[in-house]
Design a protein around this motif. Structure first.
Motif, PDB file in Angstrom:
ATOM      1  N   GLY A   1      -1.728   4.217   2.229  1.00  0.00           N
ATOM      2  CA  GLY A   1      -0.562   3.376   2.430  1.00  0.00           C
ATOM      3  C   GLY A   1       0.389   3.857   3.512  1.00  0.00           C
ATOM      4  N   PRO A   2       0.846   5.121   3.462  1.00  0.00           N
ATOM      5  CA  PRO A   2       1.765   5.593   4.501  1.00  0.00           C
ATOM      6  C   PRO A   2       1.189   5.518   5.906  1.00  0.00           C
TER       7      PRO A   2
ATOM      8  N   LEU B   1       0.816  -1.216   0.000  1.00  0.00           N
ATOM      9  CA  LEU B   1       0.000   0.000   0.000  1.00  0.00           C
ATOM     10  C   LEU B   1       0.851   1.267   0.000  1.00  0.00           C
ATOM     11  N   ALA B   2       2.058   1.175   0.543  1.00  0.00           N
ATOM     12  CA  ALA B   2       2.948   2.339   0.555  1.00  0.00           C
ATOM     13  C   ALA B   2       3.754   2.336  -0.738  1.00  0.00           C
ATOM     14  N   PRO B   3       3.399   3.167  -1.716  1.00  0.00           N
ATOM     15  CA  PRO B   3       4.038   3.102  -3.035  1.00  0.00           C
ATOM     16  C   PRO B   3       5.480   3.578  -3.000  1.00  0.00           C
ATOM     17  N   ARG B   4       6.166   3.347  -4.121  1.00  0.00           N
ATOM     18  CA  ARG B   4       7.534   3.834  -4.257  1.00  0.00           C
ATOM     19  C   ARG B   4       7.545   5.359  -4.290  1.00  0.00           C
ATOM     20  N   LEU B   5       8.717   5.929  -3.981  1.00  0.00           N
ATOM     21  CA  LEU B   5       8.815   7.367  -3.742  1.00  0.00           C
ATOM     22  C   LEU B   5       8.306   8.197  -4.916  1.00  0.00           C
ATOM     23  N   TRP B   6       8.815   7.939  -6.121  1.00  0.00           N
ATOM     24  CA  TRP B   6       8.447   8.799  -7.246  1.00  0.00           C
ATOM     25  C   TRP B   6       6.988   8.620  -7.633  1.00  0.00           C
TER      26      TRP B   6
ATOM     27  N   VAL C   1       9.367   3.965   9.883  1.00  0.00           N
ATOM     28  CA  VAL C   1      10.036   5.196   9.436  1.00  0.00           C
ATOM     29  C   VAL C   1       9.595   5.564   8.025  1.00  0.00           C
ATOM     30  N   ARG C   2       9.462   4.563   7.168  1.00  0.00           N
ATOM     31  CA  ARG C   2       9.017   4.824   5.802  1.00  0.00           C
ATOM     32  C   ARG C   2       7.626   5.447   5.789  1.00  0.00           C
ATOM     33  N   GLY C   3       6.730   4.914   6.620  1.00  0.00           N
ATOM     34  CA  GLY C   3       5.369   5.457   6.680  1.00  0.00           C
ATOM     35  C   GLY C   3       5.349   6.892   7.182  1.00  0.00           C
TER      36      GLY C   3
ATOM     37  N   MET D   1       1.642  10.987  -7.832  1.00  0.00           N
ATOM     38  CA  MET D   1       0.207  10.801  -7.578  1.00  0.00           C
ATOM     39  C   MET D   1      -0.313  11.803  -6.544  1.00  0.00           C
ATOM     40  N   THR D   2       0.490  12.096  -5.527  1.00  0.00           N
ATOM     41  CA  THR D   2       0.066  13.075  -4.521  1.00  0.00           C
ATOM     42  C   THR D   2      -0.058  14.463  -5.131  1.00  0.00           C
TER      43      THR D   2
END
Length: 434
Positions: free
Chosen positions: A153-154, A112-117, A171-173, A122-123
């Motif tokens: 996701g985050p 659910l937490a997509p890749r950075l780019w 941390v990623r979230g 999308m945001t």
């Protein structure tokens, strides 16, 4: 139901099969001849609630967590033994009910937490579309922006990482949530500034903030807190039950995307103080989603894989829940004050309308409209009332200003304003009407 596939390490074959036999689980065994340290592959169906306890018993039997294990969503299993297994786990305390295993939970949160780019693009698109919808006063466009927002996701990654003590996921979230909030505001501000600078939106700040879709997010009330908490609970339940999170993601985006776009609009028009309420709403919604998701996953009993880390992770999770809860209580008091102010505003407008109708009913005029001007958020005390009346063009309009000003100020009761001596200005406009 799930189909589980596990690689059996050398020397653990009989032990693993004994566990499955004791649990009365149907399985298929295939020899593994790749030359690695595994001797066989065993496949077996399980009801959702049995996945985690069975995998726990297999780990105790010697199946390492980093071994090759696959959990697949199965459509149908036709087996009498499987039916009895399902009934046993539903009727006993051994199963986990409808919640998925910890392994599945981590995998779903990571997906659910997509890749950075992808997340950045999308945001940004979601924020720009939301800004366009707000300025167009189009609820349909605003809803469309929520569909493409990757914000569930985050939030879920942060909560899962906390309860399972997965530091990297946590941390990623957190990073993606912070980045998402800042990016959404920045994208909305830049897009709004371009529209303003190019003349595509030739409106003053007052006219922009009078747009319905924008205005309703300038002064959030306590109901906004309920929306965000509900979104967090729904997100955690959809994640832990294994059902699609797409629609829940729209609900979470509904709590986060439009207010961030309003903050960006306020910055573009040089009125940051006017969108203070929207900024508070953004913060409240982000915190509420995380608070609710943490509480739900913790209540469902999710704990780290290693038993010696469970107490520390539980303590850390509840400490985070308590911290967020205290902040939400403070912000909820702020939202409660806004709600109270909104109720006072409504009461003032009702009393003002009654006073104006009493004055105009005794004169040969017709009330056409009433406009109100309030102080900046969050005080929102009335500053001016503009009354527009129609009169016959063949007659001289009567002088109503002094009487209206007297009655409207008599109807105005502290502590609505800043102090008891506050005076509301009244302006009367006359329009000749046939």
């Amino acid at each position: 139901m799930r189909l589980v596939e596990v690689m059996v390490p050398a020397g653990k074959r009989e032990t693993v099969l004994d566990v499955l036999d004791d649990e009365e689980i149907d399985y298929a065994l295939t020899d593994e001849d790749s030359g690695r340290k595994y001797t066989a592959v065993v496949r077996f169906p399980l009801p959702v609630g049995a996945v985690e306890p069975v995998l726990e018993k297999l780990r105790e039997a010697g199946i390492e967590r980093d071994a090759y294990t696959v959990i697949i969503d199965a459509e149908t299993v036709i087996s009498k033994r499987f039916e009895r297994l399902t009934e046993r786990y539903e009727e006993s305390d051994e199963g986990d009910g409808d919640r998925i295993a910890r392994e599945e939970l981590v995998a779903r949160a990571e997906d659910l937490a997509p890749r950075l780019w992808t997340f950045i693009i999308m945001t940004s698109i979601s924020s720009i579309v939301a800004t366009a919808g707000l300025l167009l006063d189009s609820p349909a466009v605003v809803v469309g922006s929520m569909v493409i927002a990757p914000l569930i996701g985050p939030a879920m990654a942060t909560s899962v990482g906390s309860v399972l003590d997965e530091d990297e996921l946590f941390v990623r979230g957190v990073r993606l949530q912070v980045l998402g909030g800042v990016l959404a505001v920045a994208a909305a501000a830049v897009f709004s500034w371009l529209l303003k600078f190019s003349g595509a939106i030739p409106l003053t700040a007052g006219e922009v903030f009078a747009i319905g879709e924008v205005r309703e997010r300038l002064a959030p009330d306590v109901l906004s807190l309920a929306v965000a908490l509900g979104a967090g609970v729904a997100g955690a339940l959809s994640l832990s039950s294994g059902v699609s999170a797409a629609l829940v993601g729209v609900m979470i985006a509904a709590a986060l995307v439009p207010p961030t776009a309003v903050v960006g609009i306020g910055l573009a028009w040089g009125e940051p103080q006017t969108v203070l309420g929207a900024a508070v709403l953004v913060l409240v919604n982000f915190l509420s989603v995380n608070f609710a998701a943490l509480a739900v996953l913790s209540y469902q009993g999710y704990r780290p894989f290693q038993w010696f880390r469970q107490d520390e992770a539980t303590e850390s999770t509840w400490r985070r829940i308590a911290t967020i809860g205290v902040v939400l209580l403070v912000l909820s008091a702020f939202l409660g004050g806004v709600t109270f102010t909104t109720l006072q505003t409504s009461q003032f407008e009702d009393d003002t309308r009654d006073a104006i109708q009493n004055v105009t009913s005794g004169a040969d005029v017709r009330l056409l409209s009433i406009d109100y001007v309030y102080g900046d958020f969050p005080v929102r005390h009335p500053q001016q009332v503009t009354v527009t009346v129609g009169y016959p063009p063949t007659e001289t309009p009567p002088s109503l200003k002094s009487e209206l000003e007297r009655r409207i100020n008599a109807a105005y009761e502290p502590p609505f304003g800043l102090d008891g001596d506050h005076h509301v200005e009244v302006e009367v406009r006359y329009v000749a009407v046939e």
